[in-house]
Scaffold this active site. Structure first.
Site, PDB file in Angstrom:
ATOM      1  N   HIS A   1       0.811  -1.214   0.000  1.00  9.56           N
ATOM      2  CA  HIS A   1       0.000   0.000   0.000  1.00  9.56           C
ATOM      3  C   HIS A   1       0.845   1.265   0.000  1.00  9.56           C
ATOM      4  O   HIS A   1       0.507   2.250  -0.661  1.00  9.56           O
ATOM      5  CB  HIS A   1      -0.935  -0.013   1.219  1.00  9.56           C
TER       6      HIS A   1
ATOM      7  N   ARG B   1     -10.506   2.824  -7.005  1.00 16.59           N
ATOM      8  CA  ARG B   1     -10.557   2.025  -5.779  1.00 16.59           C
ATOM      9  C   ARG B   1     -11.677   2.575  -4.898  1.00 16.59           C
ATOM     10  O   ARG B   1     -11.482   3.554  -4.181  1.00 16.59           O
ATOM     11  CB  ARG B   1      -9.216   2.082  -5.048  1.00 16.59           C
TER      12      ARG B   1
ATOM     13  N   ARG C   1     -13.999  -0.424  -9.465  1.00 15.75           N
ATOM     14  CA  ARG C   1     -13.888  -1.724  -8.814  1.00 15.75           C
ATOM     15  C   ARG C   1     -14.819  -1.756  -7.606  1.00 15.75           C
ATOM     16  O   ARG C   1     -14.782  -0.850  -6.776  1.00 15.75           O
ATOM     17  CB  ARG C   1     -12.445  -1.982  -8.372  1.00 15.75           C
TER      18      ARG C   1
ATOM     19  N   GLU D   1      -6.591 -11.522 -10.569  1.00 15.92           N
ATOM     20  CA  GLU D   1      -5.543 -11.381  -9.556  1.00 15.92           C
ATOM     21  C   GLU D   1      -5.338 -12.673  -8.769  1.00 15.92           C
ATOM     22  O   GLU D   1      -4.541 -12.726  -7.836  1.00 15.92           O
ATOM     23  CB  GLU D   1      -5.872 -10.228  -8.598  1.00 15.92           C
TER      24      GLU D   1
ATOM     25  N   ASN E   1      -0.463  -6.857  -8.407  1.00 19.46           N
ATOM     26  CA  ASN E   1       0.012  -6.878  -7.019  1.00 19.46           C
ATOM     27  C   ASN E   1      -0.400  -8.167  -6.323  1.00 19.46           C
ATOM     28  O   ASN E   1       0.426  -8.895  -5.767  1.00 19.46           O
ATOM     29  CB  ASN E   1      -0.525  -5.669  -6.253  1.00 19.46           C
ATOM     30  N   ASP E   2      -1.707  -8.454  -6.334  1.00 20.79           N
ATOM     31  CA  ASP E   2      -2.174  -9.688  -5.710  1.00 20.79           C
ATOM     32  C   ASP E   2      -1.804 -10.914  -6.543  1.00 20.79           C
ATOM     33  O   ASP E   2      -1.488 -11.969  -5.997  1.00 20.79           O
ATOM     34  CB  ASP E   2      -3.685  -9.642  -5.495  1.00 20.79           C
TER      35      ASP E   2
ATOM     36  N   ARG F   1       2.861  -9.840   0.208  1.00 21.76           N
ATOM     37  CA  ARG F   1       3.505  -8.631  -0.306  1.00 21.76           C
ATOM     38  C   ARG F   1       3.723  -7.572   0.762  1.00 21.76           C
ATOM     39  O   ARG F   1       4.386  -6.570   0.506  1.00 21.76           O
ATOM     40  CB  ARG F   1       2.710  -8.045  -1.484  1.00 21.76           C
TER      41      ARG F   1
ATOM     42  N   CYS G   1      -3.787  -3.097 -14.175  1.00 19.68           N
ATOM     43  CA  CYS G   1      -3.980  -1.960 -13.270  1.00 19.68           C
ATOM     44  C   CYS G   1      -3.127  -2.077 -12.015  1.00 19.68           C
ATOM     45  O   CYS G   1      -3.252  -1.262 -11.111  1.00 19.68           O
ATOM     46  CB  CYS G   1      -5.449  -1.817 -12.884  1.00 19.68           C
TER      47      CYS G   1
END
Length: 852
Positions: free
Chosen positions: A476, A583, A620, A713, A736-737, A747, A784
């Protein structure tokens, strides 16, 4: 249900205790723990378990479920029966244990007391040996053990013949009679400060007796680190130990011996336990060596920053006093305490690996403070009385810290700072962000971690860079830093926390380093690099509104990731062709209730209008869960929240919450080119259930259809992308995921941060599979995640056939410029070579060689 036989033999009652767990009986003498082997806690037997359920050995009343959930105390026929699963399992802080009963609850023989994950506990605990002991042996005339194999709730483990008159036993005291030790001179050279106090408290907790330390008319709870420190005991001071309870004599003897020793001597004395095993060696990606005074981390956001260290430590937040359901508030407190333990353990382990034992011991002492019974008991009592978890915790730890602050001993007063630091850590986990912080000019913000609230509160004109000891390139803090255009290094060496405030440092967000002793020449070179970077950014921004077209005519859309309504107006200014990821969590965080339909619709509509009718807005749906809890959602504490109820799994389980958001998005679609996508889709059933809800609400509202897609993801979604593409309108790959699930690496774990690399060939192959599935049905694919803004990744993503790159706002001009410098033919060859590489480091070398 099996009965618990109670018979009379030779005029005495005999109680048969059934095996609480299936397995092989092991005598206590063979248990590798002196507390049990020497019967300091009582007598009985141990079982090497073959099952994962612990059942009641007889009809009884539950007297205690240990807060770490690894032990249960029962009372039956005047006996105190302790069932203790494993050795050193208290250190797991409840991870892997699931109690089925509560204190005060009557149980029948064979009824389940607790369940535990036998594999997970076996991997982390010293042993699975489960002890079944009678702690008040003054009630026992004879204990007749069995041997061999036993089946839980069926076979007798041992029989206890009860005394007819407890007063005739050899025990000198009952639970109400106090035993006082002779005076003992404290052997610890520096007195009972944090670490020696922790050793004494840990020893006291092994006994059932109530134990108190007395000095000059004052007393301390021997189980409480804070209470012991409050006595201000120095080396050579004299104490007495007073105990009440069935095992008080043994407990006092143990404590007197401990107090007389030098608890400061030797590393193993730090916790009164065996030294932890050396961590497994980890092979990190090859990196260039760093110079003296340079701390390495992970490149989280590009750029260079020169400034002075500013430690962002949270002041006590203003919290609401009254809570919701007490059980829900208690679960929230326990979850925050467990999370704080994990954070401290991560920092401690990293410093142990880096041979910085002194700092590691500080974090270990902080963990001990988290277990202080006086703080925990006061907080629990206030929660039961109706206070919120945050209020109860705040009152409990500040009260104890104030007590320490009033002491005359300087070292002891210093422990108040430690307690407040630990307390704020837990409070921050409970309530999220805090009030805006007044950051000095030219600050390098240093923290363990940063939340969206933290970063939003920072004055961007004064902050030059961010450094955190936690997180990774996909965490984050990295996302936040890139969104603000700030250089950042994540997962940096925890020794940065010891730098004095105001220390001048240089942060290199491109290389992932922090120079803590920059010379004048170093700073001159950095200033020159900054000038070059500023000039380049100026050129990129000047042409940012031009399309991103390769040298051989291939068009790639470049859009933006945003996380606030206000950011919508900035997208066009940097040349963004839309929003590839809104988001929506920003509407749901840092509040006590969920936003209603009108509030959400207004926010989405505002962003859509700011973008205009030609730019896409992909919203999302809510992506929260065990890893990002909301205080108003009753989400159970999960052992592995990243694999738990999060994303679409959570919203499908709460249809009213989901329906409200879907209706708001559909209503906003009249104001622009709006699309919707669902996070954390793993199965076709999840997709179909979510899409069906959208269709029902769309028809009810009477609005036109909008594109509906999924976030890819989870590897499962990538592997069956072709099946999803038959029904979904588009894919957006959340790298990321996807990276953490593909590599099985958290992560946010600072010890793994250097290896969580989205350019790993396994991740690239999942992207390739997703694009191929989409192409089979004419669907478009975007990326993304953080990879879309990584200039090393752009040639590969273009070569793999990705249609859209959605980067953080400040990175959009650079991504577009990067695309214009490439040819599609070269990108395809680069992608082919990358898919055959061995790891992410090799992939980056390929890109550097071909596209530098």
């Amino acid at each position: 249900m099996p009965e618990s036989p109670l018979a009379l033999t030779t005029g005495r009652a005999t109680l048969a205790l059934l095996a609480p767990v299936s397995g092989v009986i092991v005598p206590l003498d063979e248990v590798p723990d002196p507390v049990f082997a020497q019967r300091l806690a009582g007598d009985g037997l141990s079982i090497d378990p073959l099952g994962s359920e612990v059942v009641a050995p007889c009809d009884a009343v539950v007297r205690q479920v240990h807060r770490a959930s690894h032990a249960v105390t029962l009372e039956a026929s005047g006996l105190e029966i302790v069932i203790h699963v494993g050795l050193d399992t208290v250190l797991l802080q409840g991870a892997g244990f699931h109690p089925a009963v509560k204190a005060g609850q009557p149980v029948r023989a064979g009824e389940v007391l607790l369940r535990f994950d036998i594999d997970a506990v076996a991997r982390r605990a010293r042993s699975l040996l489960t002890e079944v002991i009678v702690s008040n042996m003054d009630r026992v005339a004879t204990l007749r053990p069995r041997s061999g194999m036993v089946v839980a709730g069926h076979d007798v483990l041992f029989e206890v013949e009860l005394t007819t008159d407890p007063g005739t036993t050899a025990a000198p005291a009952s639970a109400d009679t106090a035993i006082t030790s002779p005076p003992v001179v404290v052997g610890a050279r520096t007195g009972l400060h944090a670490r020696p106090a922790a050793v004494v408290a840990a020893a006291a907790r092994r006994f059932a007796a109530d134990l108190r330390l007395h000095k000059d008319g004052q007393e301390a709870n021997a189980r409480s680190v804070v209470s012991i420190m409050a006595l201000e005991v120095g080396g050579g001071d004299t104490l007495t130990v007073v105990g009440r309870g069935s095992d008080a004599a043994e407990a006092i003897q143990a404590l007197v011996g401990l107090l007389a020793t030098d608890l400061d001597a030797g590393a193993d004395a730090t916790h009164g336990e065996p030294a932890p095993a050396a961590p497994m060696p980890v092979t990190l990606p090859t990196t260039e060596p760093v110079a003296e005074g340079v701390l390495r981390g992970v490149a989280a956001s590009p750029g260079l920053g020169i400034g002075h260290v500013f430690h962002l430590r949270h002041d006590d937040a203003v919290v609401e006093q009254r809570g919701a359901d007490p059980m829900q508030e208690q679960r929230a407190l326990e979850s925050a305490l467990s999370a704080a333990h994990l954070q401290l353990d991560g920092l401690r382990q990293r410093l142990i690996e880096e041979a910085d034992a002194d700092h590691a011991a500080i974090f270990a002492a902080h963990q001990e403070l988290l277990e202080d019974p006086e703080v925990l008991d006061r907080a629990a009592a206030q929660v039961r009385a109706g206070d919120s978890a945050a209020w109860a915790w705040q009152q409990a730890y500040t009260s104890q810290a104030d007590r320490l602050s009033a002491l005359s001993h300087a070292v002891m007063r210093g422990r108040a700072t430690d307690l407040r630091d630990v307390g704020r850590r837990v409070l921050h986990l409970l309530v999220g962000g805090s009030a805006p912080v007044d950051v000095p000019a030219d600050s390098i913000v240093v923290a363990e971690d940063l939340t969206p609230s933290d970063t939003a509160a920072l004055d961007r004109t004064k902050v030059r860079a961010l450094c955190t000891t936690m997180g990774s390139a996909t965490s984050h803090v990295a996302i936040l830093a890139r969104g603000l255009g700030l250089p950042a290094v994540a997962g940096v060496d925890p020794r940065i926390l010891a730098l004095p405030a105001g220390t001048r440092v240089v942060v290199d967000g491109d290389r992932g380093t922090v120079n803590t002793t920059p010379s004048a020449d170093d700073e001159s070179r950095i200033v020159a690099r900054q000038a070059v970077d500023d000039e380049r950014r100026g050129r990129e921004l000047a042409v940012a509104r031009e399309p991103a077209t390769t040298t051989d005519g291939h068009r790639v859309e470049v859009v933006a990731n945003i996380g606030a309504v206000s950011e919508g107006a900035r997208v066009a200014d940097v040349g963004g062709e839309g929003v590839g990821l809104l988001r929506s969590e920003f509407l749901f965080m840092d509040r006590r209730t969920a936003p209603d339909e009108d509030e959400q619709a207004k926010s989405y509509r505002t962003v859509a209008r700011a973008l205009g009718p030609e730019r896409i807005l992909v919203i999302r749906t809510l992506d929260v869960g065990g890893d990002k809890p909301l205080p108003y959602l009753d989400v159970a504490v999960e052992l592995n929240p990243f694999l738990g109820e999060r994303g679409v799994r959570l919203t499908l389980a709460r249809p009213e919450l989901f329906r409200t958001q879907v209706r708001a998005i559909l209503r906003a679609s009249a104001s622009g080119k709006v699309a919707m996508m669902f996070p954390m889709i793993a199965t076709l059933a999840e997709w179909r259930a979510a899409k069906a809800l959208v269709e029902r609400e769309r028809e009810a509202l009477g609005v036109a259809p909008i594109p509906v897609g999924i976030m890819v993801e989870i590897p499962a979604a990538a592997l069956i992308a072709e099946q999803f593409a038959r029904e979904a309108d588009f894919f957006s790959i959340g790298t990321n995921d996807l990276t953490q699930y593909a590599l099985a690496m958290d992560r946010t774990n600072p010890r793994l941060a250097p290896q969580v690399d989205a350019l790993h060939p396994s991740v690239l192959r999942l992207i390739e599979r997703t694009v191929a599935g989409a192409r089979a049905h004419g669907r478009w694919v975007g990326v993304c995640g953080a990879l879309a803004g990584d200039l090393h990744a752009v040639p590969i993503l273009v070569g793999l056939g990705v249609d859209e790159l959605s980067a953080d706002i400040p990175l959009v001009p650079a991504v577009k410029a990067r695309v214009r410098s490439l040819s599609l033919a070269e990108c395809r060859e680069t992608a082919r070579l990358a898919l055959e590489a061995g790891d992410g480091t090799e992939v980056r070398a390929i890109v550097t060689q071909r596209h530098s």
